[in-house]
Design a protein around this motif. Structure first.
Motif, PDB file in Angstrom:
ATOM      1  N   ARG A  50       0.881  -1.171   0.000  1.00 27.96           N
ATOM      2  CA  ARG A  50       0.000   0.000   0.000  1.00 27.96           C
ATOM      3  C   ARG A  50       0.908   1.207   0.000  1.00 27.96           C
ATOM      4  O   ARG A  50       1.801   1.321   0.829  1.00 27.96           O
ATOM      5  CB  ARG A  50      -0.884   0.012   1.239  1.00 27.96           C
ATOM      6  CG  ARG A  50      -2.249  -0.559   0.986  1.00 27.96           C
ATOM      7  CD  ARG A  50      -3.156  -0.445   2.193  1.00 27.96           C
ATOM      8  NE  ARG A  50      -3.909   0.793   2.296  1.00 27.96           N
ATOM      9  CZ  ARG A  50      -4.955   1.090   1.542  1.00 27.96           C
ATOM     10  NH1 ARG A  50      -5.316   0.282   0.587  1.00 27.96           N
ATOM     11  NH2 ARG A  50      -5.629   2.195   1.720  1.00 27.96           N
ATOM     12  N   PRO A  52       1.609   5.487  -0.157  1.00 28.23           N
ATOM     13  CA  PRO A  52       1.015   6.779   0.197  1.00 28.23           C
ATOM     14  C   PRO A  52       0.538   7.526  -1.059  1.00 28.23           C
ATOM     15  O   PRO A  52       0.970   7.230  -2.173  1.00 28.23           O
ATOM     16  CB  PRO A  52       2.162   7.536   0.878  1.00 28.23           C
ATOM     17  CG  PRO A  52       3.389   6.776   0.616  1.00 28.23           C
ATOM     18  CD  PRO A  52       3.024   5.411   0.157  1.00 28.23           C
ATOM     19  N   LYS A  53      -0.343   8.516  -0.876  1.00 31.14           N
ATOM     20  CA  LYS A  53      -0.916   9.263  -1.997  1.00 31.14           C
ATOM     21  C   LYS A  53       0.148   9.943  -2.854  1.00 31.14           C
ATOM     22  O   LYS A  53      -0.011  10.065  -4.055  1.00 31.14           O
ATOM     23  CB  LYS A  53      -1.872  10.338  -1.483  1.00 31.14           C
ATOM     24  CG  LYS A  53      -3.174   9.820  -0.994  1.00 31.14           C
ATOM     25  CD  LYS A  53      -4.052  10.987  -0.577  1.00 31.14           C
ATOM     26  CE  LYS A  53      -5.341  10.493   0.024  1.00 31.14           C
ATOM     27  NZ  LYS A  53      -6.189  11.604   0.454  1.00 31.14           N
ATOM     28  N   ASN A  54       1.214  10.409  -2.242  1.00 30.97           N
ATOM     29  CA  ASN A  54       2.224  11.183  -2.978  1.00 30.97           C
ATOM     30  C   ASN A  54       3.367  10.322  -3.514  1.00 30.97           C
ATOM     31  O   ASN A  54       4.413  10.845  -3.884  1.00 30.97           O
ATOM     32  CB  ASN A  54       2.773  12.302  -2.100  1.00 30.97           C
ATOM     33  CG  ASN A  54       3.469  11.777  -0.854  1.00 30.97           C
ATOM     34  OD1 ASN A  54       3.302  10.619  -0.478  1.00 30.97           O
ATOM     35  ND2 ASN A  54       4.242  12.638  -0.207  1.00 30.97           N
ATOM     36  N   VAL A  80       3.153   9.173 -11.327  1.00 28.51           N
ATOM     37  CA  VAL A  80       2.513   9.395 -10.031  1.00 28.51           C
ATOM     38  C   VAL A  80       1.579   8.211  -9.825  1.00 28.51           C
ATOM     39  O   VAL A  80       0.725   7.924 -10.661  1.00 28.51           O
ATOM     40  CB  VAL A  80       1.745  10.728 -10.011  1.00 28.51           C
ATOM     41  CG1 VAL A  80       1.030  10.893  -8.685  1.00 28.51           C
ATOM     42  CG2 VAL A  80       2.688  11.886 -10.273  1.00 28.51           C
ATOM     43  N   ALA A  82      -1.070   5.377  -8.053  1.00 30.86           N
ATOM     44  CA  ALA A  82      -2.277   5.203  -7.248  1.00 30.86           C
ATOM     45  C   ALA A  82      -1.783   4.699  -5.891  1.00 30.86           C
ATOM     46  O   ALA A  82      -0.656   4.963  -5.506  1.00 30.86           O
ATOM     47  CB  ALA A  82      -3.207   4.220  -7.929  1.00 30.86           C
ATOM     48  N   ARG A  83      -2.549   3.924  -5.218  1.00 30.92           N
ATOM     49  CA  ARG A  83      -2.167   3.507  -3.866  1.00 30.92           C
ATOM     50  C   ARG A  83      -1.584   2.121  -3.772  1.00 30.92           C
ATOM     51  O   ARG A  83      -1.217   1.702  -2.686  1.00 30.92           O
ATOM     52  CB  ARG A  83      -3.373   3.602  -2.952  1.00 30.92           C
ATOM     53  CG  ARG A  83      -3.813   5.014  -2.735  1.00 30.92           C
ATOM     54  CD  ARG A  83      -4.896   5.012  -1.684  1.00 30.92           C
ATOM     55  NE  ARG A  83      -5.351   6.349  -1.474  1.00 30.92           N
ATOM     56  CZ  ARG A  83      -5.177   6.997  -0.326  1.00 30.92           C
ATOM     57  NH1 ARG A  83      -4.584   6.419   0.667  1.00 30.92           N
ATOM     58  NH2 ARG A  83      -5.620   8.216  -0.207  1.00 30.92           N
ATOM     59  N   SER A  84      -1.514   1.384  -4.880  1.00 29.46           N
ATOM     60  CA  SER A  84      -1.019   0.012  -4.749  1.00 29.46           C
ATOM     61  C   SER A  84      -0.331  -0.442  -6.028  1.00 29.46           C
ATOM     62  O   SER A  84      -0.454   0.167  -7.080  1.00 29.46           O
ATOM     63  CB  SER A  84      -2.173  -0.931  -4.407  1.00 29.46           C
ATOM     64  OG  SER A  84      -3.121  -0.923  -5.445  1.00 29.46           O
ATOM     65  N   ALA A 112       8.364   8.726  -1.765  1.00 29.10           N
ATOM     66  CA  ALA A 112       7.228   9.493  -1.251  1.00 29.10           C
ATOM     67  C   ALA A 112       7.759  10.444  -0.185  1.00 29.10           C
ATOM     68  O   ALA A 112       8.489  10.021   0.708  1.00 29.10           O
ATOM     69  CB  ALA A 112       6.158   8.587  -0.666  1.00 29.10           C
TER      70      ALA A 112
END
Length: 143
Positions: A50, A52-54, A80, A82-84, A112
């Motif tokens: 998982r 992080p957003k950034n 950039v 996604a989350r996974s 990140a």
């Protein structure tokens, strides 16, 4: 280029076009990859990840033929995330830079907030007989 190829399928030729030995799937279409000068593949983590957003994925296509530890960077791509993971990618490159007698690899990192989270640990060769049009790059967590 794919459209031009598909148009030739409609033409009346006394021979061919013949079905692709690669099954026509994008990850196996050597013809399309050669024409478009794009290295395509999938980045995945050695375990469930998982992010992080950034988080940002940075990929490099390297010529590792010389005795230089880092290799010569031929192309870069930053995505950039996604989350996974896994995540599909494309790295455009100049086909004139690819020499028959040279050795090439791909490397990747995920950062990140200025911190390195994942990195490729092994040399992952590309443009070989068995690994030309679609590569799978494993990234490992950095401690």
């Amino acid at each position: 280029m794919v459209l031009a190829y598909k148009e030739t399928l409609k033409a009346d030729f006394p021979f061919g076009p013949f079905p692709s030995p690669y099954g026509g799937k994008p990850e196996n279409d050597l013809f399309e990859s050669l024409l478009n000068s794009r290295l395509r593949g999938e980045v995945y983590a050695s375990h469930e990840a998982r992010l992080p957003k950034n988080a940002m994925l940075e990929l490099q296509l390297l010529d590792i033929s010389e005795d230089n530890e880092q290799g010569v960077t031929l192309a870069k791509s930053t995505i950039v995330l996604a989350r996974s993971l896994p995540l599909l990618f494309q790295i455009p490159y100049d086909s004139a830079d690819i020499k028959r007698a040279h050795t090439y690899s791909i490397s990747g990192t995920i950062h990140a907030g200025g911190k390195l989270l994942y990195a490729s640990r092994d040399t992952h060769l590309v443009f070989t007989d068995s690994n030309f049009s679609f590569v799978r790059l494993c990234l490992s967590a950095v401690d």
